[in-house]
Enzyme design. Sequence first.
Site, PDB file in Angstrom:
ATOM      1  N   CYS A  55       0.858  -1.194   0.000  1.00  0.00           N
ATOM      2  CA  CYS A  55       0.000   0.000   0.000  1.00  0.00           C
ATOM      3  C   CYS A  55       0.885   1.232   0.000  1.00  0.00           C
ATOM      4  O   CYS A  55       1.970   1.211   0.566  1.00  0.00           O
ATOM      5  CB  CYS A  55      -0.877   0.022   1.245  1.00  0.00           C
ATOM      6  SG  CYS A  55      -2.348  -0.992   1.086  1.00  0.00           S
ATOM      7  N   GLY A  94       4.490  11.944  -3.778  1.00  0.00           N
ATOM      8  CA  GLY A  94       4.054  10.609  -4.191  1.00  0.00           C
ATOM      9  C   GLY A  94       5.092   9.932  -5.065  1.00  0.00           C
ATOM     10  O   GLY A  94       5.431   8.761  -4.876  1.00  0.00           O
ATOM     11  N   GLN A 107      -0.239  16.227  -1.015  1.00  0.00           N
ATOM     12  CA  GLN A 107      -0.440  15.710  -2.362  1.00  0.00           C
ATOM     13  C   GLN A 107      -0.223  16.788  -3.413  1.00  0.00           C
ATOM     14  O   GLN A 107      -0.298  17.976  -3.131  1.00  0.00           O
ATOM     15  CB  GLN A 107      -1.838  15.093  -2.488  1.00  0.00           C
ATOM     16  CG  GLN A 107      -1.967  13.807  -1.687  1.00  0.00           C
ATOM     17  CD  GLN A 107      -3.317  13.143  -1.824  1.00  0.00           C
ATOM     18  OE1 GLN A 107      -4.178  13.611  -2.557  1.00  0.00           O
ATOM     19  NE2 GLN A 107      -3.518  12.034  -1.127  1.00  0.00           N
ATOM     20  N   GLU A 124       1.598  -4.070  -5.918  1.00  0.00           N
ATOM     21  CA  GLU A 124       0.472  -5.000  -5.986  1.00  0.00           C
ATOM     22  C   GLU A 124      -0.619  -4.409  -6.874  1.00  0.00           C
ATOM     23  O   GLU A 124      -0.848  -3.204  -6.881  1.00  0.00           O
ATOM     24  CB  GLU A 124      -0.086  -5.261  -4.577  1.00  0.00           C
ATOM     25  CG  GLU A 124       0.849  -6.075  -3.714  1.00  0.00           C
ATOM     26  CD  GLU A 124       0.216  -6.485  -2.399  1.00  0.00           C
ATOM     27  OE1 GLU A 124      -1.004  -6.272  -2.232  1.00  0.00           O
ATOM     28  OE2 GLU A 124       0.929  -7.024  -1.541  1.00  0.00           O
TER      29      GLU A 124
END
Length: 463
Positions: free
Chosen positions: A319, A332, A327, A353
């Site tokens: 995650c 990020g 943000q 993932e």
Amino acid sequence: MAEVGEVSEGCRLPVLRRNQENEDEWPLAEILSVKDISGRKLFYVHYIDFNKRLDEWVTHDRLDLKKIQFPKKEAKTPTKNGLPGSRPSSPERDVKRKVEVVSPATPVPVTTETTQASVFPQNGSARRAVAAQPGRKRKSNCLGTDEDSQDSSDGIPSAPRMTGSLVSDRSHDDIITRMKNIECIELGRHRLKPWYFSPYPQELTALPVLYLCEFCLKYGKSLKCLQRHLTKCDLRHPPGNEIYRKGTISFFEIDGRKNKSYSQNLCLLAKCFLDHKTLYYDTDPFLFYVMTEYDCKGFHIVGYFSKEKESTEDYNVACILTLPPYQRRGYGKLLIEFSYELSKVEGKTGTPEKPLSDLGLLSYRSYWSQTILEILMNLKSENGERPQITINEISEITSIKKEDVISTLQYLNLINYYKGQYILTLSEDIVDGHERAMLKRILRIDSKCLHFTPKDWSKRGKW
């Protein structure tokens, strides 16, 4: 026209909302819950085809009762998509289908051109050409990853619209988990409005504000509780090893077994902003890498990613999240870059993932595109011939898994077939867009500032 009293859970009807341009619109919405406060009815609505973070409580005057659709009784005929173990379609899967067009072991030359219509450059405007060899595809399981939106102005095709949802329909989920249950979170100097459900204790969900200690992430029901806690809490940074520091940015590695309380509190906070994340209270199999920003008061959490100690599918991220106040500022991409920097030290290629969320897919595509284009544009030709590089070499240099390298080249429309071989063609638009994007990308990981020794978890029993 229906009466307000007839509106119940499952009904669909147009609901008034204000869009990003501050204009009123009437999108179709589903009623998820109805409550009565002092004789005044409130309706919790989910706007169909919009991200769940936009769900909200509305009053009856925002409902268009003339166009109401009452829920139909569903037939009990089993469908293929509803079978246990089946997975809904995702944007990443569509990319994987496209990737299979490329032959695994065929050499591929690459050129730079003025337009994407032709394979080779015209009127002398070409800069470079590269031959690439795609790698073999392997099957992998698909799980969820979420990330924040990033600036993707790097000469690539347009990104998915930010108001719409690209995640699968999850109407079969428990109705409770489909509704935001925390009104507001105070974390240090920031007040955050959660986007999604998070399983904090039920007695805290009725509070107007949930107070969190920004260093240990413990939660309290009032400001007084937080102030009392701060007199005892001696943490000024996440409870782990600092493995990276440059300027005011630090990364801490936290073992989910050694620091279980912190890891669980981090998962609870993260779930407020991650729709895909399934919350496990067993954090033992995971490592957490928390990015912080330092000032005179301590190390303030900016974002994090988690990672399995042992992954059979080469996952280097489980995650990933940048907290909302940070943000769209490049953090990020810094988290993603750091995850690949760890993979380089481990001598592995990695991948997040999947399926990725809409924002996660956007961020990773942007990072993969910039990283791969950086490699291709720095290649030098020898003896006047086009420079050569293989997919395997790109994968080894970047630690990006071969499947992701191929899917990115496909996504960028760089692969062309010419005279029996694949040609990677860099158009002037792609090159110019990439150069503009890299000028904006100020935050980068400096590998010299990383102090990280990978552990062999297979030799450590149950971690």
